[in-house]
Design an enzyme around this catalytic site. Structure first.
Site, short mmCIF file in Angstrom:
data_model
loop_
_atom_site.label_atom_id
_atom_site.label_comp_id
_atom_site.label_asym_id
_atom_site.label_seq_id
_atom_site.Cartn_x
_atom_site.Cartn_y
_atom_site.Cartn_z
N HIS A 23 -0.01 1.38 -13.10
CA HIS A 23 0.75 0.24 -13.60
C HIS A 23 2.21 0.66 -13.74
CE1 HIS A 23 1.56 -3.50 -15.70
NE2 HIS A 23 2.24 -2.80 -16.59
N GLY A 44 0.78 -1.23 0.00
CA GLY A 44 0.00 0.00 0.00
C GLY A 44 0.81 1.28 0.00
C1 GAR Z 1 2.96 -0.82 -7.63
O1 GAR Z 1 4.23 -0.75 -8.24
C2 GAR Z 1 1.88 -0.85 -8.68
O2 GAR Z 1 2.16 -0.05 -9.80
C3 GAR Z 1 1.87 -2.29 -9.04
O3 GAR Z 1 2.01 -2.98 -7.81
C4 GAR Z 1 2.77 -2.16 -6.93
C5 GAR Z 1 1.99 -2.01 -5.65
O4 GAR Z 1 2.76 -1.38 -4.69
N1 GAR Z 1 0.65 -2.67 -9.69
C6 GAR Z 1 0.60 -3.59 -10.64
O5 GAR Z 1 1.56 -4.22 -11.02
C7 GAR Z 1 -0.78 -3.81 -11.22
N2 GAR Z 1 -0.68 -4.43 -12.50
P1 GAR Z 1 2.09 -0.69 -3.44
O6 GAR Z 1 1.20 -1.75 -2.78
O7 GAR Z 1 3.24 -0.32 -2.56
O8 GAR Z 1 1.31 0.48 -3.92
#
Ligand code: GAR
Length: 222
Positions: free
Chosen positions: A113, A16
């Site tokens: 993304h 998150g």
């Molecule tokens: C982030 O890098 C987001 O862009 C990616 O997951 C990570 C979540 O990090 N999302 C994807 O790959 C969706 N296809 P976070 O939980 O620290 O925000």
């Protein structure tokens, strides 16, 4: 909209950090959006603690408890609507959503993304960008369409891929930009400056137009 602020539900699956960036942005008095609920499909997602610390109501809808995607999404949709949600922001939500759900929230559902879409959809974006030898990668905030990682692009940030980058170093550089562009996209939507025209998102009244090009690797000094 409560007090004129766009009512946003954030869907997460993990730590998150993007959620935290949105929480911090929404804490500013002039920010045009408010997070009304954080929903995770994983009970141990770190983002749930971040939401709780910020006083935001949370819910867990464990996808494994449901026989199929529509049943899972029906429960998700119930939680989302109960919060008075006007916009859904996916922030590291690692479940594919069905066409039925995506169409029901068309142009009210956004995602971040970690690549410069339409390049490198799916997982392991940083490894794949390095392996492909491209000189830039980055991140994208876009409206969600039924096909994975497709939809009108709202904001992108590009970062150079350096000669000694690995997935971690590149991923860290991209993540720092994610934390800037997700709040920016939410602000633009909350201010009513984004409209969808076919498969393009048009951003009105943007004053911060960057000028010039960025070249990587840098040309030699003359
Ligand atoms: C982030 O890098 C987001 O862009 C990616 O997951 C990570 C979540 O990090 N999302 C994807 O790959 C969706 N296809 P976070 O939980 O620290 O925000």
């Amino acid at each position: 909209m409560a007090g004129g602020r766009l009512q946003v539900a954030v869907l997460i699956s993990g730590r998150g950090s993007n959620l935290q960036a949105l929480i911090d942005a929404c804490a500013k008095a002039d920010f045009p959006a408010e997070i009304v609920r954080v929903i995770s499909n994983e009970a141990d997602a770190g983002g749930l603690d971040k939401a709780a610390e910020a006083g935001i109501p949370t819910a867990v809808v464990p996808h494994r408890d449901y026989p199929d995607r529509p049943a899972f999404e029906a429960e998700l949709d119930k939680e989302i609507r109960a919060a008075g949600t006007e916009l859904i922001a996916l922030a590291g939500f690692m479940r594919l959503l069905t066409e039925g759900f995506v169409d029901a929230w068309r142009d009210r559902l956004i995602n971040i993304h970690p690549s410069l879409l339409p390049a490198f959809k799916g997982l392991h974006t940083h490894e794949r960008a390095i392996d492909a030898g491209v000189r830039f990668s980055g991140c994208t905030v876009h409206y969600v369409r039924p096909a994975m990682d497709e939809g009108p692009i709202i904001v992108q940030a590009a970062v150079p891929i350096l000669a000694d980058d690995d997935a971690d170093s590149l991923g860290g550089r991209v993540l720092a930009q994610e934390h800037l562009i997700y709040p920016l996209a939410l602000r633009l939507i909350g201010e009513g400056k984004v409209r969808v025209d076919g498969e393009r998102a048009i951003v009105d009244e943007v004053t911060d137009q960057p000028t010039g090009a960025t070249i990587n690797p840098s040309p030699p000094k003359v």
